[in-house]
Scaffold this motif. Structure first.
Motif, PDB file in Angstrom:
ATOM      1  N   MET A   1       0.842  -0.969  -0.072  1.00  0.00           N
ATOM      2  CA  MET A   1      -0.091   0.095  -0.023  1.00  0.00           C
ATOM      3  C   MET A   1       0.916   1.192  -0.051  1.00  0.00           C
ATOM      4  N   HIS A   2       2.051   1.094   0.403  1.00  0.00           N
ATOM      5  CA  HIS A   2       3.001   2.405   0.445  1.00  0.00           C
ATOM      6  C   HIS A   2       3.297   2.506  -0.879  1.00  0.00           C
ATOM      7  N   TYR A   3       3.310   1.630  -2.014  1.00  0.00           N
ATOM      8  CA  TYR A   3       3.721   1.928  -3.289  1.00  0.00           C
ATOM      9  C   TYR A   3       2.229   2.038  -4.099  1.00  0.00           C
ATOM     10  N   PHE A   4       1.143   1.441  -3.847  1.00  0.00           N
ATOM     11  CA  PHE A   4       0.110   1.372  -4.650  1.00  0.00           C
ATOM     12  C   PHE A   4      -1.015   1.618  -3.694  1.00  0.00           C
ATOM     13  N   PRO A   5      -1.191   2.849  -3.352  1.00  0.00           N
ATOM     14  CA  PRO A   5      -2.572   3.174  -2.414  1.00  0.00           C
ATOM     15  C   PRO A   5      -3.798   2.736  -2.791  1.00  0.00           C
ATOM     16  N   THR A   6      -3.915   2.542  -4.185  1.00  0.00           N
ATOM     17  CA  THR A   6      -5.363   2.056  -4.848  1.00  0.00           C
ATOM     18  C   THR A   6      -4.926   1.148  -5.947  1.00  0.00           C
ATOM     19  N   LYS A   7      -5.966   0.262  -6.297  1.00  0.00           N
ATOM     20  CA  LYS A   7      -6.032  -0.569  -7.323  1.00  0.00           C
ATOM     21  C   LYS A   7      -5.480   0.045  -8.636  1.00  0.00           C
ATOM     22  N   ARG A   8      -6.015   1.123  -8.857  1.00  0.00           N
ATOM     23  CA  ARG A   8      -5.717   1.928 -10.109  1.00  0.00           C
ATOM     24  C   ARG A   8      -4.035   2.175 -10.280  1.00  0.00           C
ATOM     25  N   ALA A   9      -3.702   2.683  -8.708  1.00  0.00           N
ATOM     26  CA  ALA A   9      -2.312   2.832  -8.965  1.00  0.00           C
ATOM     27  C   ALA A   9      -1.581   1.509  -9.423  1.00  0.00           C
ATOM     28  N   LEU A  10      -1.930   0.453  -8.801  1.00  0.00           N
ATOM     29  CA  LEU A  10      -1.360  -0.907  -9.340  1.00  0.00           C
ATOM     30  C   LEU A  10      -1.417  -1.275 -10.760  1.00  0.00           C
ATOM     31  N   ILE A  11      -2.257  -1.053 -11.273  1.00  0.00           N
ATOM     32  CA  ILE A  11      -2.941  -1.179 -12.754  1.00  0.00           C
ATOM     33  C   ILE A  11      -1.903  -0.343 -13.816  1.00  0.00           C
ATOM     34  N   ALA A  12      -1.955   0.989 -13.110  1.00  0.00           N
ATOM     35  CA  ALA A  12      -1.090   2.040 -13.883  1.00  0.00           C
ATOM     36  C   ALA A  12       0.406   1.817 -13.969  1.00  0.00           C
ATOM     37  N   HIS A  13       0.861   1.346 -12.961  1.00  0.00           N
ATOM     38  CA  HIS A  13       2.207   0.767 -12.826  1.00  0.00           C
ATOM     39  C   HIS A  13       2.580  -0.579 -13.669  1.00  0.00           C
ATOM     40  N   ALA A  14       1.712  -1.436 -13.846  1.00  0.00           N
ATOM     41  CA  ALA A  14       1.654  -2.812 -14.352  1.00  0.00           C
ATOM     42  C   ALA A  14       1.677  -2.281 -15.995  1.00  0.00           C
ATOM     43  N   LEU A  15       1.060  -1.282 -16.211  1.00  0.00           N
ATOM     44  CA  LEU A  15       0.944  -0.922 -17.847  1.00  0.00           C
ATOM     45  C   LEU A  15       2.121  -0.213 -18.139  1.00  0.00           C
ATOM     46  N   ASP A  16       2.749   0.495 -17.364  1.00  0.00           N
ATOM     47  CA  ASP A  16       3.918   1.225 -17.579  1.00  0.00           C
ATOM     48  C   ASP A  16       5.088   0.193 -17.607  1.00  0.00           C
TER      49      ASP A  16
END
Length: 218
Positions: A49-64
């Protein structure tokens, strides 16, 4: 749980990205969750959660991350100006090897999520624009070198058609690999490129190579 110190955060960023990639390779975007990434790291969702506070943040990182991995993959040499270089670029997109197939599966699995989010959809549109931009200069060169049937053809429109054809072939090959093996994909791409060249007209027909979809052996 306190946030990681700056040095620790940077040190763990690579581990986190590797775990995200491992989940994508195994389950695609449909299986990408904080819990799955934490399990891949033998860590906790609280730490992530310190890296990806939301599921969207996780998805955006994965796409990048997927875009970076795609850009860093081994690529064919550009053999010559014009259509030969277009061919090399488009061959690099097709699922012709196990690694290329796995990467394309991950991309296709991301589309549903991107379509459901305006911001992610815009980023995905930008990726397609960059791909068309990569192809366009080589089509412009093809025009200068008289490799196109229409010397005044719009290179931007041709680039869009080439990317659309190639990604359509990607999807068919992923869903029906027996019907679209490597040699068939390559032959279809070569026929598409030949249709852009001198002598291609309304009466031109795709060659009926053995095994091509729609042929007697297909």
């Amino acid at each position: 749980m306190p946030p990681p110190a700056p040095g620790d955060r940077e040190a763990r960023r690579k581990d986190v990205s590797e775990a995200v990639w491992a989940v994508l390779a195994d389950k695609g975007f449909g299986g990408l969750t904080l819990r799955a990434v934490a399990a891949a790291m033998n860590g906790s969702t609280g730490m992530l959660m310190h890296y990806f506070p939301t599921k969207r943040a996780l998805i955006a990182h994965a796409l990048d991350l997927l875009e970076v991995r795609t850009a860093e993959r081994p690529r064919r040499a550009r053999p010559a100006e014009g259509l030969p270089s277009v061919r090399a670029i488009l061959l690099d997109i097709l699922p012709l090897t196990p690694d290329d197939t796995a990467r394309n599966r991950i991309w296709v699995s991301s589309w549903d999520l991107a379509l459901a989010d305006e911001g992610l959809a815009g980023e995905q549109a930008g990726r397609y624009a960059r791909l068309r931009g990569m192809v366009r200069p080589h089509l412009e060169a093809a025009g200068r070198l008289h490799q196109l049937g229409d010397a005044n053809a719009d290179a931007e429109q041709l680039a869009a058609a080439a990317v659309a054809f190639t990604h359509g072939l990607v999807v068919q090959a992923l869903f029906d690999p027996d019907r679209f093996p490597v040699d068939v994909q390559t032959a279809m791409l070569d026929d598409f490129l030949a249709s852009l060249g001198p002598g291609a007209g309304a009466d031109r027909h795709l060659s009926r190579r053995p095994g091509l979809p729609g042929s007697a052996a297909g």
